[in-house]
Design a protein around this motif. Structure first.
Motif, PDB file in Angstrom:
ATOM      1  N   MET A   1      28.260  23.991 -23.400  1.00 27.94           N
ATOM      2  CA  MET A   1      27.215  23.534 -22.462  1.00 27.94           C
ATOM      3  C   MET A   1      27.435  24.187 -21.109  1.00 27.94           C
ATOM      4  N   SER A   2      26.359  24.701 -20.493  1.00 20.16           N
ATOM      5  CA  SER A   2      26.471  25.315 -19.174  1.00 20.16           C
ATOM      6  C   SER A   2      26.805  24.275 -18.129  1.00 20.16           C
ATOM      7  N   THR A   3      27.591  24.692 -17.110  1.00 16.60           N
ATOM      8  CA  THR A   3      27.884  23.789 -16.008  1.00 16.60           C
ATOM      9  C   THR A   3      26.673  23.581 -15.116  1.00 16.60           C
ATOM     10  N   ILE A   4      25.668  24.485 -15.198  1.00 15.64           N
ATOM     11  CA  ILE A   4      24.466  24.308 -14.400  1.00 15.64           C
ATOM     12  C   ILE A   4      23.765  23.026 -14.829  1.00 15.64           C
ATOM     13  N   GLY A   5      23.446  22.180 -13.850  1.00 14.75           N
ATOM     14  CA  GLY A   5      22.651  20.994 -14.137  1.00 14.75           C
ATOM     15  C   GLY A   5      23.442  19.782 -14.585  1.00 14.75           C
ATOM     16  N   ARG A   6      24.755  19.876 -14.664  1.00 15.33           N
ATOM     17  CA  ARG A   6      25.521  18.691 -15.023  1.00 15.33           C
ATOM     18  C   ARG A   6      25.452  17.653 -13.901  1.00 15.33           C
ATOM     19  N   HIS A   7      25.903  16.454 -14.197  1.00 16.39           N
ATOM     20  CA  HIS A   7      25.905  15.388 -13.212  1.00 16.39           C
ATOM     21  C   HIS A   7      26.724  15.785 -11.992  1.00 16.39           C
ATOM     22  N   VAL A   8      26.483  15.105 -10.888  1.00 16.32           N
ATOM     23  CA  VAL A   8      27.064  15.497  -9.603  1.00 16.32           C
ATOM     24  C   VAL A   8      28.587  15.503  -9.626  1.00 16.32           C
ATOM     25  N   THR A   9      29.209  14.675 -10.458  1.00 18.43           N
ATOM     26  CA  THR A   9      30.675  14.664 -10.508  1.00 18.43           C
ATOM     27  C   THR A   9      31.243  15.920 -11.153  1.00 18.43           C
ATOM     28  N   LYS A  10      30.397  16.717 -11.791  1.00 19.03           N
ATOM     29  CA  LYS A  10      30.801  17.994 -12.373  1.00 19.03           C
ATOM     30  C   LYS A  10      30.101  19.165 -11.680  1.00 19.03           C
ATOM     31  N   LEU A  11      29.691  18.964 -10.450  1.00 15.89           N
ATOM     32  CA  LEU A  11      28.883  19.960  -9.743  1.00 15.89           C
ATOM     33  C   LEU A  11      29.596  21.308  -9.673  1.00 15.89           C
ATOM     34  N   SER A  12      28.841  22.358  -9.972  1.00 15.91           N
ATOM     35  CA  SER A  12      29.332  23.724  -9.826  1.00 15.91           C
ATOM     36  C   SER A  12      28.128  24.626  -9.609  1.00 15.91           C
ATOM     37  N   GLY A  13      28.387  25.925  -9.438  1.00 15.86           N
ATOM     38  CA  GLY A  13      27.284  26.854  -9.229  1.00 15.86           C
ATOM     39  C   GLY A  13      26.738  26.804  -7.814  1.00 15.86           C
ATOM     40  N   TYR A  14      25.496  27.251  -7.668  1.00 18.82           N
ATOM     41  CA  TYR A  14      24.854  27.320  -6.345  1.00 18.82           C
ATOM     42  C   TYR A  14      23.890  26.160  -6.155  1.00 18.82           C
ATOM     43  N   ALA A  15      24.064  25.422  -5.077  1.00 15.29           N
ATOM     44  CA  ALA A  15      23.167  24.336  -4.700  1.00 15.29           C
ATOM     45  C   ALA A  15      22.590  24.670  -3.331  1.00 15.29           C
ATOM     46  N   PRO A  16      21.278  24.851  -3.202  1.00 18.43           N
ATOM     47  CA  PRO A  16      20.711  25.213  -1.908  1.00 18.43           C
ATOM     48  C   PRO A  16      20.779  24.058  -0.913  1.00 18.43           C
ATOM     49  N   ALA A  17      21.185  24.367   0.313  1.00 22.08           N
ATOM     50  CA  ALA A  17      21.048  23.443   1.433  1.00 22.08           C
ATOM     51  C   ALA A  17      19.635  23.627   1.963  1.00 22.08           C
ATOM     52  N   LEU A  18      18.750  22.722   1.623  1.00 24.78           N
ATOM     53  CA  LEU A  18      17.321  22.930   1.792  1.00 24.78           C
ATOM     54  C   LEU A  18      16.875  22.801   3.250  1.00 24.78           C
ATOM     55  N   PRO A  19      16.035  23.734   3.730  1.00 22.27           N
ATOM     56  CA  PRO A  19      15.399  23.553   5.024  1.00 22.27           C
ATOM     57  C   PRO A  19      14.290  22.509   4.928  1.00 22.27           C
ATOM     58  N   THR A  20      13.929  21.940   6.054  1.00 22.17           N
ATOM     59  CA  THR A  20      12.850  20.953   6.114  1.00 22.17           C
ATOM     60  C   THR A  20      11.602  21.613   6.685  1.00 22.17           C
ATOM     61  N   PRO A  21      10.546  21.755   5.891  1.00 22.35           N
ATOM     62  CA  PRO A  21       9.331  22.398   6.405  1.00 22.35           C
ATOM     63  C   PRO A  21       8.506  21.444   7.274  1.00 22.35           C
ATOM     64  N   PHE A  22       7.937  22.009   8.336  1.00 25.73           N
ATOM     65  CA  PHE A  22       7.054  21.248   9.214  1.00 25.73           C
ATOM     66  C   PHE A  22       5.673  21.887   9.215  1.00 25.73           C
ATOM     67  N   ASN A  23       4.646  21.077   9.465  1.00 22.51           N
ATOM     68  CA  ASN A  23       3.298  21.615   9.560  1.00 22.51           C
ATOM     69  C   ASN A  23       2.975  21.980  11.009  1.00 22.51           C
ATOM     70  N   GLN A  24       1.736  22.388  11.263  1.00 27.69           N
ATOM     71  CA  GLN A  24       1.368  22.863  12.596  1.00 27.69           C
ATOM     72  C   GLN A  24       1.446  21.770  13.646  1.00 27.69           C
ATOM     73  N   ASP A  25       1.383  20.523  13.228  1.00 27.60           N
ATOM     74  CA  ASP A  25       1.498  19.399  14.157  1.00 27.60           C
ATOM     75  C   ASP A  25       2.946  19.009  14.418  1.00 27.60           C
ATOM     76  N   GLY A  26       3.878  19.697  13.754  1.00 29.16           N
ATOM     77  CA  GLY A  26       5.288  19.388  13.936  1.00 29.16           C
ATOM     78  C   GLY A  26       5.803  18.284  13.052  1.00 29.16           C
ATOM     79  N   ASN A  27       4.960  17.805  12.134  1.00 31.61           N
ATOM     80  CA  ASN A  27       5.372  16.739  11.235  1.00 31.61           C
ATOM     81  C   ASN A  27       5.897  17.314   9.920  1.00 31.61           C
ATOM     82  N   LEU A  28       6.586  16.495   9.172  1.00 33.01           N
ATOM     83  CA  LEU A  28       7.113  16.900   7.872  1.00 33.01           C
ATOM     84  C   LEU A  28       5.981  17.362   6.951  1.00 33.01           C
ATOM     85  N   ASP A  29       6.130  18.539   6.371  1.00 34.41           N
ATOM     86  CA  ASP A  29       5.168  19.066   5.404  1.00 34.41           C
ATOM     87  C   ASP A  29       5.667  18.692   4.009  1.00 34.41           C
ATOM     88  N   ALA A  30       5.245  17.525   3.546  1.00 35.89           N
ATOM     89  CA  ALA A  30       5.754  16.993   2.283  1.00 35.89           C
ATOM     90  C   ALA A  30       5.355  17.861   1.102  1.00 35.89           C
TER      91      ALA A  30
END
Length: 319
Positions: A1-30
Motif C-alpha cells: 500500500m502506498s504511503t500517500i493518503g494514509r491517516h495522519v499518524t502515518k503522514l508522509s510525502g508532500y502536503a501543501p501548506a495552502l494559501p488563502t484566496p481572497f476576492n476583490q473585496d478582500g474577503n475569503l474566496d470560498a
C-alpha cells in the motif's frame, strides 16, 4: 500500500501548506479555495494544511479559520487528512483555535512555536502540553526560528514526543541533518516533515518522512513524483525532478511568502494574487522572475510527463 493518503499518524510525502484566496473585496474566496483543495487532492497531496503561515493565519478572523477547515474537510471527504494551523503566542488563544478546529472536523492541528515573547524551553513544553491536553486531536509541532526567533531544542522535541497526542514535527529550520539527530530520540513512528522545500530530498535521505510544502501548491504532481521516485529507489530520477522543483522553489521564496506564491498561482488562473496587509504583492522584478521560471517549469515538466496529466497549464474546472 502506498504511503500517500494514509491517516495522519502515518503522514508522509508532500502536503501543501495552502494559501488563502481572497476576492476583490478582500474577503475569503470560498469557491477558489474549494477548487484549489480539490486540485491538490486529485494530484496526490498527502494532506491539506490549512490556515498555517502560508494561509496568512495572523490575518484571518475566527470565522474564516473555521470556514477554511470546513471547506477542506468537505472537499477531502476523508481521502486525505486536514491539518489546521492553530498556533499562537498566547497559549489560551491557541487552545481556543485548537478546540474550534476540532469542532470543525480537522484531523490534526499544527502548532507553531510562540513568536515574539521568546519563551524558555520549559515554557515551550508547558505551552504545547497545555494545548495537547485540551483536545483529542493529534498535534504536529512547527519549528521555524527564522519567523519565531525562539526555536525548539532537540531535547524539547523529545520531551514533547513522549505525549501520545504529539505525533510529529514540521521542521522549518533548514537543517537537513536534523532527522539523524531526532530519530533516535523520538522513535520510528514520530512524523518528521521538513518545512523547507529546498532541502526536502536531502531531508528524506536523512530519515525524514516528507515535506509540508510551498512548491507543491504550484506543482503537486512534480513534488509527488520526487517523493515516489526516492521511495522506489530511483535516486537519479528523484534528483532530476528535485532540480526542476528547486528552480521553482527558489523563485517562490525570493520574497516573504505567500505573496510570490499567490502571484504565481494567479498567472495560472487558480486564485487572486491579493494578500492582506502587512503583506503586499511582489514588485515588477519579482513578477518577471516568476513568469520566466513558471514558463520554464511548464516546458520541463511537460517533457518529463508525456502522456500524463500536467501540473501546469490547465485552468480550473467550471464552477
Amino acid at each position: 500500500m502506498s504511503t500517500i493518503g494514509r491517516h495522519v499518524t502515518k503522514l508522509s510525502g508532500y502536503a501543501p501548506a495552502l494559501p488563502t484566496p481572497f476576492n476583490q473585496d478582500g474577503n475569503l474566496d470560498a469557491d477558489a479555495f474549494a477548487e484549489f483543495c480539490s486540485r491538490q487532492v486529485d494530484e496526490g497531496a498527502s494532506a491539506l494544511v490549512v490556515a498555517d503561515t502560508m494561509g496568512e493565519a495572523p490575518t484571518l478572523t475566527p470565522a474564516e479559520h473555521v470556514r477554511l477547515i470546513h471547506i477542506a474537510r468537505e472537499v477531502s471527504n476523508g481521502r486525505v487528512p486536514v491539518i489546521a494551523g492553530c498556533g499562537s503566542n498566547s497559549t489560551e488563544h491557541a487552545v481556543d483555535l485548537t478546540q474550534e478546529a476540532e469542532d470543525a472536523g480537522a484531523d490534526a492541528v499544527l502548532l507553531v512555536v510562540p513568536y515574539y515573547n521568546k519563551p524558555t524551553q520549559a515554557g515551550l513544553i508547558a505551552h504545547f502540553r497545555e494545548i495537547a491536553q485540551s483536545t483529542a486531536l493529534p498535534v504536529f509541532l512547527h519549528d521555524e526560528p527564522s519567523r519565531t526567533v525562539c526555536g525548539l531544542a532537540d531535547a524539547t522535541v523529545a520531551r514533547l514526543a513522549e505525549l501520545p497526542q504529539i505525533i510529529g514535527l514540521k521542521d522549518a529550520t533548514g537543517d537537513v541533518t536534523r532527522p539523524c539527530h531526532l530519530r533516535p530520540l523520538v522513535g520510528a513512528e514520530f512524523r518528521l516533515m521538513t518545512g523547507d522545500d529546498a532541502t526536502a530530498l536531502g531531508y528524506l535521505a536523512q530519515g525524514g518522512d516528507g515535506c509540508i510544502s510551498v512548491t507543491s501548491n504550484m506543482a503537486p504532481g512534480l513534488c509527488r513524483n520526487v517523493f515516489l521516485a526516492y521511495r522506489q529507489g530511483q535516486i537519479a530520477r528523484a534528483q532530476r525532478l528535485a532540480v526542476q522543483a528547486g528552480r521553482l522553489t527558489s523563485a517562490l521564496l525570493c520574497e516573504a511568502t505567500p505573496a510570490p506564491l499567490k502571484y504565481a498561482l494567479s498567472t495560472l488562473g487558480w486564485m487572486s494574487p491579493d494578500v492582506r496587509l502587512p503583506m503586499v504583492p511582489p514588485g515588477e522584478a519579482v513578477r518577471r522572475q516568476l513568469d520566466a521560471v513558471i514558463a520554464q517549469s511548464s516546458v520541463e515538466y511537460a517533457a518529463s510527463m508525456i502522456g500524463r496529466r500536467l501540473c501546469f497549464g490547465h485552468r480550473p474546472r467550471a464552477a
